[in-house]
Design a protein around this motif. Sequence first.
Motif, PDB file in Angstrom:
ATOM      1  N   PHE A 173     -23.165 -45.869   2.934  1.00 20.66           N
ATOM      2  CA  PHE A 173     -24.104 -45.188   2.045  1.00 20.66           C
ATOM      3  C   PHE A 173     -25.209 -44.609   2.915  1.00 20.66           C
ATOM      4  CE2 PHE A 173     -27.390 -44.968  -1.373  1.00 20.66           C
ATOM      5  CZ  PHE A 173     -26.661 -44.199  -2.266  1.00 20.66           C
ATOM      6  N   VAL A 174     -25.394 -43.288   2.860  1.00 18.77           N
ATOM      7  CA  VAL A 174     -26.236 -42.581   3.820  1.00 18.77           C
ATOM      8  C   VAL A 174     -27.336 -41.788   3.118  1.00 18.77           C
ATOM      9  CG1 VAL A 174     -26.252 -40.933   5.734  1.00 18.77           C
ATOM     10  CG2 VAL A 174     -24.257 -42.406   5.372  1.00 18.77           C
ATOM     11  N   ALA A 175     -28.577 -41.976   3.562  1.00 21.20           N
ATOM     12  CA  ALA A 175     -29.726 -41.266   2.999  1.00 21.20           C
ATOM     13  C   ALA A 175     -30.051 -40.039   3.833  1.00 21.20           C
ATOM     14  CB  ALA A 175     -30.953 -42.181   2.940  1.00 21.20           C
ATOM     15  N   GLY A 176     -30.324 -38.919   3.146  1.00 17.87           N
ATOM     16  CA  GLY A 176     -30.755 -37.686   3.790  1.00 17.87           C
ATOM     17  C   GLY A 176     -32.190 -37.365   3.439  1.00 17.87           C
ATOM     18  N   ARG A 177     -32.530 -36.097   3.447  1.00 22.82           N
ATOM     19  CA  ARG A 177     -33.921 -35.674   3.242  1.00 22.82           C
ATOM     20  C   ARG A 177     -34.419 -35.950   1.821  1.00 22.82           C
ATOM     21  NH1 ARG A 177     -36.842 -31.581   6.238  1.00 22.82           N
ATOM     22  NH2 ARG A 177     -38.729 -30.947   5.130  1.00 22.82           N
ATOM     23  N   ARG A 178     -33.563 -35.743   0.820  1.00 19.86           N
ATOM     24  CA  ARG A 178     -34.001 -35.861  -0.577  1.00 19.86           C
ATOM     25  C   ARG A 178     -33.187 -36.825  -1.419  1.00 19.86           C
ATOM     26  NH1 ARG A 178     -34.404 -30.422   0.683  1.00 19.86           N
ATOM     27  NH2 ARG A 178     -36.507 -29.528   0.517  1.00 19.86           N
ATOM     28  N   ASP A 179     -32.014 -37.241  -0.937  1.00 19.03           N
ATOM     29  CA  ASP A 179     -31.177 -38.129  -1.729  1.00 19.03           C
ATOM     30  C   ASP A 179     -30.241 -38.900  -0.805  1.00 19.03           C
ATOM     31  OD1 ASP A 179     -29.233 -36.294  -0.996  1.00 19.03           O
ATOM     32  OD2 ASP A 179     -29.259 -35.254  -2.918  1.00 19.03           O
ATOM     33  N   ALA A 180     -29.331 -39.638  -1.398  1.00 16.37           N
ATOM     34  CA  ALA A 180     -28.382 -40.432  -0.618  1.00 16.37           C
ATOM     35  C   ALA A 180     -27.011 -40.333  -1.282  1.00 16.37           C
ATOM     36  CB  ALA A 180     -28.844 -41.876  -0.526  1.00 16.37           C
ATOM     37  N   GLU A 181     -25.966 -40.618  -0.503  1.00 11.71           N
ATOM     38  CA  GLU A 181     -24.611 -40.496  -1.023  1.00 11.71           C
ATOM     39  C   GLU A 181     -23.646 -41.329  -0.197  1.00 11.71           C
ATOM     40  OE1 GLU A 181     -23.982 -36.335  -0.718  1.00 11.71           O
ATOM     41  OE2 GLU A 181     -24.104 -36.313   1.469  1.00 11.71           O
ATOM     42  N   ALA A 182     -22.469 -41.555  -0.753  1.00  9.32           N
ATOM     43  CA  ALA A 182     -21.431 -42.297  -0.040  1.00  9.32           C
ATOM     44  C   ALA A 182     -20.703 -41.364   0.919  1.00  9.32           C
ATOM     45  CB  ALA A 182     -20.448 -42.910  -1.031  1.00  9.32           C
ATOM     46  N   TRP A 183     -20.592 -41.783   2.173  1.00  9.06           N
ATOM     47  CA  TRP A 183     -19.800 -41.069   3.171  1.00  9.06           C
ATOM     48  C   TRP A 183     -18.629 -41.963   3.559  1.00  9.06           C
ATOM     49  CZ3 TRP A 183     -23.126 -38.487   7.584  1.00  9.06           C
ATOM     50  CH2 TRP A 183     -23.996 -37.533   7.011  1.00  9.06           C
ATOM     51  N   THR A 184     -17.437 -41.411   3.643  1.00 10.26           N
ATOM     52  CA  THR A 184     -16.281 -42.171   4.104  1.00 10.26           C
ATOM     53  C   THR A 184     -15.697 -41.509   5.344  1.00 10.26           C
ATOM     54  OG1 THR A 184     -15.725 -42.974   1.896  1.00 10.26           O
ATOM     55  CG2 THR A 184     -13.977 -43.009   3.542  1.00 10.26           C
ATOM     56  N   PHE A 185     -15.593 -42.293   6.411  1.00  5.85           N
ATOM     57  CA  PHE A 185     -15.006 -41.814   7.656  1.00  5.85           C
ATOM     58  C   PHE A 185     -13.575 -42.319   7.767  1.00  5.85           C
ATOM     59  CE2 PHE A 185     -19.562 -41.920   8.459  1.00  5.85           C
ATOM     60  CZ  PHE A 185     -19.776 -40.690   9.047  1.00  5.85           C
ATOM     61  N   LYS A 186     -12.670 -41.432   8.142  1.00  7.83           N
ATOM     62  CA  LYS A 186     -11.261 -41.799   8.303  1.00  7.83           C
ATOM     63  C   LYS A 186     -10.855 -41.620   9.767  1.00  7.83           C
ATOM     64  CE  LYS A 186      -6.638 -40.872   6.481  1.00  7.83           C
ATOM     65  NZ  LYS A 186      -5.852 -40.105   5.465  1.00  7.83           N
ATOM     66  N   VAL A 187     -10.251 -42.644  10.333  1.00  6.72           N
ATOM     67  CA  VAL A 187      -9.767 -42.555  11.710  1.00  6.72           C
ATOM     68  C   VAL A 187      -8.515 -41.680  11.712  1.00  6.72           C
ATOM     69  CG1 VAL A 187      -8.955 -43.818  13.722  1.00  6.72           C
ATOM     70  CG2 VAL A 187     -10.683 -44.843  12.222  1.00  6.72           C
ATOM     71  N   VAL A 188      -8.533 -40.627  12.539  1.00 10.52           N
ATOM     72  CA  VAL A 188      -7.448 -39.640  12.541  1.00 10.52           C
ATOM     73  C   VAL A 188      -6.439 -39.896  13.655  1.00 10.52           C
ATOM     74  CG1 VAL A 188      -6.876 -37.184  12.656  1.00 10.52           C
ATOM     75  CG2 VAL A 188      -8.985 -37.934  11.513  1.00 10.52           C
ATOM     76  N   LYS A 189      -6.909 -39.903  14.911  1.00  8.48           N
ATOM     77  CA  LYS A 189      -5.986 -40.045  16.043  1.00  8.48           C
ATOM     78  C   LYS A 189      -6.761 -40.280  17.333  1.00  8.48           C
ATOM     79  CE  LYS A 189      -6.010 -35.017  16.737  1.00  8.48           C
ATOM     80  NZ  LYS A 189      -5.194 -33.783  16.826  1.00  8.48           N
TER      81      LYS A 189
END
Length: 253
Positions: A173-189
């Motif tokens: 869960f990541v906060a930016g300048r005005r709000d926050a949101e869920a980020w999902t990172f996927k391992v590719v290769k």
Amino acid sequence: MHTSNFQKAGAGLLLAFALGSASAQSAHPAHPSIKRAFDLPPSADLTYDLAARQRGLALKGEATVTWRAGDGKYNTRLQSRAAILGTLTDDRSEGTIDAYGLAPAEFWEKRMRKDSSSVTFDRESKTIRFQDGEKTYPLKGGEQDRVSITWQLAAVARAAGDKFKPGSEWPFFVAGRRDAEAWTFKVVKREKVKTGVGEIDAVMVSRQPLKDSRDQSIDVWLAPGHEWYPVKIRFTEGDKETIEQTLRSVTKQ
């Protein structure tokens, strides 16, 4: 000259390129709070070459990153510059280290020709507050800002071992300048990356697109043989906007 997207490059290593909507991805909780093993990378100074393609225009610049962690605290600062435009951004994050990993206290963001803005992670009231917005979010544990997230991701990767493998997904869960949101990172290769310190074996991780994000994507390459430092980051929006950041040098502190 079109500079709006290039100005985002100051967040460079912190993955601040992604300015998607506040909507979280349906595949994961809207506000993930996951306690994972972590192993913070050693303190270091890193320098990156920046190259951007903006509507047919080619721009080049530099990003510098300072990363410090120890005695239960951390701080990191990221600055970007372009030869013609000067300093584009100056972003900072500082806080403590808790059972989840990095626990930001304050996040500051400064963009060219704009006033600085801050985000406060109030641990007493367990609330995230924004100087430039009225939204608030609860602190459940493990929340990050757009500077700290890169180092939290690297710390989790260092401790994950074989679990950090292609196909695995890692929500935050990541906060930016005005709000926050869920980020999902996927391992590719795993693949080789050419850098200023030679060809490096790296693990490519991609932030999955957010809803209504205008096809924005982020790819980051972490180097297992070099403390899992990020050696390359690429931000793409559609087929005309690209910002790429590649490691030039790194000095452990």
